[in-house]
Motif scaffolding. Structure first.
Motif, PDB file in Angstrom:
ATOM      1  N   PRO A  70      -0.440  -8.564 -11.296  1.00 53.97           N
ATOM      2  CA  PRO A  70      -0.927  -7.252 -11.737  1.00 53.97           C
ATOM      3  C   PRO A  70      -1.782  -6.572 -10.670  1.00 53.97           C
ATOM      4  CG  PRO A  70      -1.210  -8.884 -13.472  1.00 53.97           C
ATOM      5  CD  PRO A  70      -0.807  -9.641 -12.237  1.00 53.97           C
ATOM      6  N   ALA A  71      -1.744  -5.251 -10.671  1.00 56.95           N
ATOM      7  CA  ALA A  71      -2.448  -4.481  -9.644  1.00 56.95           C
ATOM      8  C   ALA A  71      -3.942  -4.789  -9.630  1.00 56.95           C
ATOM      9  CB  ALA A  71      -2.209  -2.992  -9.870  1.00 56.95           C
ATOM     10  N   GLU A  72      -4.545  -4.939 -10.812  1.00 58.03           N
ATOM     11  CA  GLU A  72      -5.981  -5.199 -10.852  1.00 58.03           C
ATOM     12  C   GLU A  72      -6.315  -6.579 -10.285  1.00 58.03           C
ATOM     13  OE1 GLU A  72      -4.367  -6.034 -15.053  1.00 58.03           O
ATOM     14  OE2 GLU A  72      -4.063  -4.596 -13.432  1.00 58.03           O
ATOM     15  N   ALA A  73      -5.411  -7.546 -10.498  1.00 60.46           N
ATOM     16  CA  ALA A  73      -5.611  -8.872  -9.922  1.00 60.46           C
ATOM     17  C   ALA A  73      -5.468  -8.831  -8.410  1.00 60.46           C
ATOM     18  CB  ALA A  73      -4.626  -9.865 -10.532  1.00 60.46           C
ATOM     19  N   ALA A  74      -4.479  -8.078  -7.924  1.00 62.65           N
ATOM     20  CA  ALA A  74      -4.291  -7.939  -6.477  1.00 62.65           C
ATOM     21  C   ALA A  74      -5.522  -7.311  -5.827  1.00 62.65           C
ATOM     22  CB  ALA A  74      -3.048  -7.102  -6.192  1.00 62.65           C
ATOM     23  N   GLU A  75      -6.075  -6.311  -6.487  1.00 68.96           N
ATOM     24  CA  GLU A  75      -7.271  -5.648  -5.956  1.00 68.96           C
ATOM     25  C   GLU A  75      -8.446  -6.616  -5.899  1.00 68.96           C
ATOM     26  OE1 GLU A  75     -10.129  -1.776  -6.954  1.00 68.96           O
ATOM     27  OE2 GLU A  75      -8.311  -2.156  -8.116  1.00 68.96           O
ATOM     28  N   ALA A  76      -8.602  -7.406  -6.957  1.00 72.51           N
ATOM     29  CA  ALA A  76      -9.697  -8.378  -6.985  1.00 72.51           C
ATOM     30  C   ALA A  76      -9.500  -9.458  -5.922  1.00 72.51           C
ATOM     31  CB  ALA A  76      -9.781  -9.011  -8.373  1.00 72.51           C
ATOM     32  N   ALA A  77      -8.258  -9.906  -5.754  1.00 69.61           N
ATOM     33  CA  ALA A  77      -7.983 -10.950  -4.765  1.00 69.61           C
ATOM     34  C   ALA A  77      -8.283 -10.470  -3.357  1.00 69.61           C
ATOM     35  CB  ALA A  77      -6.534 -11.401  -4.874  1.00 69.61           C
ATOM     36  N   ARG A  78      -7.937  -9.214  -3.063  1.00 72.46           N
ATOM     37  CA  ARG A  78      -8.149  -8.674  -1.719  1.00 72.46           C
ATOM     38  C   ARG A  78      -9.637  -8.579  -1.360  1.00 72.46           C
ATOM     39  NH1 ARG A  78      -3.566  -5.178  -3.150  1.00 72.46           N
ATOM     40  NH2 ARG A  78      -1.779  -5.769  -1.839  1.00 72.46           N
ATOM     41  N   GLU A  79     -10.497  -8.602  -2.349  1.00 75.30           N
ATOM     42  CA  GLU A  79     -11.931  -8.581  -2.082  1.00 75.30           C
ATOM     43  C   GLU A  79     -12.424  -9.930  -1.551  1.00 75.30           C
ATOM     44  OE1 GLU A  79     -13.914  -7.365  -5.603  1.00 75.30           O
ATOM     45  OE2 GLU A  79     -13.061  -5.349  -5.626  1.00 75.30           O
ATOM     46  N   HIS A  80     -11.573 -10.971  -1.702  1.00 75.36           N
ATOM     47  CA  HIS A  80     -12.012 -12.316  -1.346  1.00 75.36           C
ATOM     48  C   HIS A  80     -11.166 -12.950  -0.252  1.00 75.36           C
ATOM     49  CE1 HIS A  80     -14.796 -12.555  -4.793  1.00 75.36           C
ATOM     50  NE2 HIS A  80     -13.869 -11.893  -5.443  1.00 75.36           N
ATOM     51  N   VAL A  81      -9.826 -12.933  -0.396  1.00 78.52           N
ATOM     52  CA  VAL A  81      -8.967 -13.550   0.617  1.00 78.52           C
ATOM     53  C   VAL A  81      -8.756 -12.569   1.767  1.00 78.52           C
ATOM     54  CG1 VAL A  81      -7.824 -14.957  -1.134  1.00 78.52           C
ATOM     55  CG2 VAL A  81      -6.797 -12.792  -0.447  1.00 78.52           C
ATOM     56  N   ARG A  82      -8.493 -13.097   2.946  1.00 76.82           N
ATOM     57  CA  ARG A  82      -8.340 -12.248   4.121  1.00 76.82           C
ATOM     58  C   ARG A  82      -7.031 -11.464   4.107  1.00 76.82           C
ATOM     59  NH1 ARG A  82     -10.870 -16.915   5.713  1.00 76.82           N
ATOM     60  NH2 ARG A  82     -12.893 -16.665   6.747  1.00 76.82           N
ATOM     61  N   GLU A  83      -5.973 -12.065   3.527  1.00 78.52           N
ATOM     62  CA  GLU A  83      -4.665 -11.420   3.512  1.00 78.52           C
ATOM     63  C   GLU A  83      -3.946 -11.783   2.221  1.00 78.52           C
ATOM     64  OE1 GLU A  83      -0.668 -11.151   6.373  1.00 78.52           O
ATOM     65  OE2 GLU A  83      -1.888 -12.984   6.361  1.00 78.52           O
ATOM     66  N   LEU A  84      -3.325 -10.809   1.608  1.00 73.15           N
ATOM     67  CA  LEU A  84      -2.522 -11.020   0.398  1.00 73.15           C
ATOM     68  C   LEU A  84      -1.097 -10.602   0.695  1.00 73.15           C
ATOM     69  CD1 LEU A  84      -2.423 -11.725  -2.667  1.00 73.15           C
ATOM     70  CD2 LEU A  84      -2.832  -9.285  -3.105  1.00 73.15           C
ATOM     71  N   ILE A  85      -0.144 -11.511   0.503  1.00 75.69           N
ATOM     72  CA  ILE A  85       1.269 -11.217   0.693  1.00 75.69           C
ATOM     73  C   ILE A  85       1.959 -11.283  -0.661  1.00 75.69           C
ATOM     74  CG2 ILE A  85       3.448 -11.988   1.722  1.00 75.69           C
ATOM     75  CD1 ILE A  85       1.843 -13.130   4.049  1.00 75.69           C
ATOM     76  N   LEU A  86       2.540 -10.147  -1.064  1.00 76.62           N
ATOM     77  CA  LEU A  86       3.289 -10.088  -2.320  1.00 76.62           C
ATOM     78  C   LEU A  86       4.765 -10.221  -1.993  1.00 76.62           C
ATOM     79  CD1 LEU A  86       1.408  -7.138  -4.068  1.00 76.62           C
ATOM     80  CD2 LEU A  86       1.056  -9.598  -4.377  1.00 76.62           C
ATOM     81  N   ALA A  87       5.353 -11.358  -2.352  1.00 75.06           N
ATOM     82  CA  ALA A  87       6.740 -11.647  -1.999  1.00 75.06           C
ATOM     83  C   ALA A  87       7.683 -11.098  -3.061  1.00 75.06           C
ATOM     84  CB  ALA A  87       6.933 -13.164  -1.876  1.00 75.06           C
ATOM     85  N   GLY A  88       8.906 -10.754  -2.606  1.00 75.47           N
ATOM     86  CA  GLY A  88       9.926 -10.317  -3.555  1.00 75.47           C
ATOM     87  C   GLY A  88       9.960  -8.822  -3.723  1.00 75.47           C
TER      88      GLY A  88
END
Length: 266
Positions: free
Chosen positions: A248-266
């Motif tokens: 979900p978009a809100e989870a992706a936003e929260a994750a980006r605040e902590h991890v250096r890089e987020l890759i959404l596959a598919g």
């Protein structure tokens, strides 16, 4: 449980809670079939029940609260969940590996899927505490007759996930250094980081993280918000999280605040 898509949310959640208490746990895919509603509807129901403290969300479903943080499903049970997401994640993660690298793969069904895409990359040194992952490379070598990778399997005590953990595994991992670590996890959350129900596995994973130049978490979207008994890495220690596009978009936003890089596959 009745198969009725016209149930009110309160009625549906009451039925779900009754099923969790009766059986000890439920799967999302079972509930969607039985209640004739969407996957997203069931996940919202489980979110609501979890916020109320009535159930604990786990990978692919929910369990009664007192079992959740220490419940570790076996490899076969976990391997049947989110198959397409794991394949997409594995393909994306494999692109991060270059020939000649020294890499480590922790235990888990997503790292197992990843291993199957790494067998043709030449001159890899692969360290793993996963019996299943080691078997992937061994089968590939037998079939091709060409040893593309040098595989180091740590010793240790076998878990329900077919991972080797404990002091023997920990000593072996601490003596090594990896360019990349691909790390499976029971759950990820901003508060608890990466966690697992197995205390010994948590300690082994901590040693993996300490020995890696780059830490890459490979976990599908259903792992977000799940908290196991023991944390083995903070989200800030993760360089890259490879997950699927259903996050979900809100989870992706929260994750980006902590991890250096987020890759959404598919």
């Amino acid at each position: 449980m009745a198969d009725n898509s016209n149930l009110l949310a309160e009625q549906r959640r009451a039925l779900i809670l009754d099923e969790v208490r009766r059986r000890g746990g439920v799967r999302v895919n079972e509930l969607t079939r039985r209640l004739n509603v969407s996957d997203m509807t069931i996940r919202r129901d489980l979110d609501a029940l979890a916020r109320a403290g009535a159930v604990e969300k786990v990978h692919g479903g929910a369990v009664v609260v007192e079992e959740a943080r220490t419940h570790e499903p076996g490899f076969e049970a976990k391997s049947a969940l989110e198959l397409s997401a794991k394949e997409e994640i594995a393909l994306a993660a494999a692109r991060l590996v270059t020939p000649g690298s020294a890499i480590a793969l922790s235990g888990g069904t997503t790292t197992f899927a990843l291993a199957q895409h790494l067998t043709e990359i030449e001159q890899l040194t692969v360290v793993t505490n996963s019996v299943r992952v080691a078997d992937v490379f061994e089968r590939a070598q037998r079939q091709s007759g060409v040893p593309h990778a040098t595989v180091v399997l740590t010793g240790g005590v076998r878990t329900p996930s077919d991972s080797l953990v404990g002091p023997v595994a920990d000593r072996a991992i601490r003596s090594l250094h990896f360019d990349l670590l691909f790390l499976g996890t029971h759950g990820l959350s901003p508060e608890a980081g990466l966690s697992t129900p197995n205390l010994a596995e948590a300690e082994t994973n901590r040693n993996f993280v300490a020995s890696a130049r780059r830490v890459i978490a490979v976990a599908d979207h259903t792992k977000w918000g799940i908290v196991g008994l023991s944390t083995f890495a903070e989200l800030a220690e993760v360089d890259t999280w490879v997950t699927d596009a259903a996050l979900p978009a809100e989870a992706a936003e929260a994750a980006r605040e902590h991890v250096r890089e987020l890759i959404l596959a598919g």
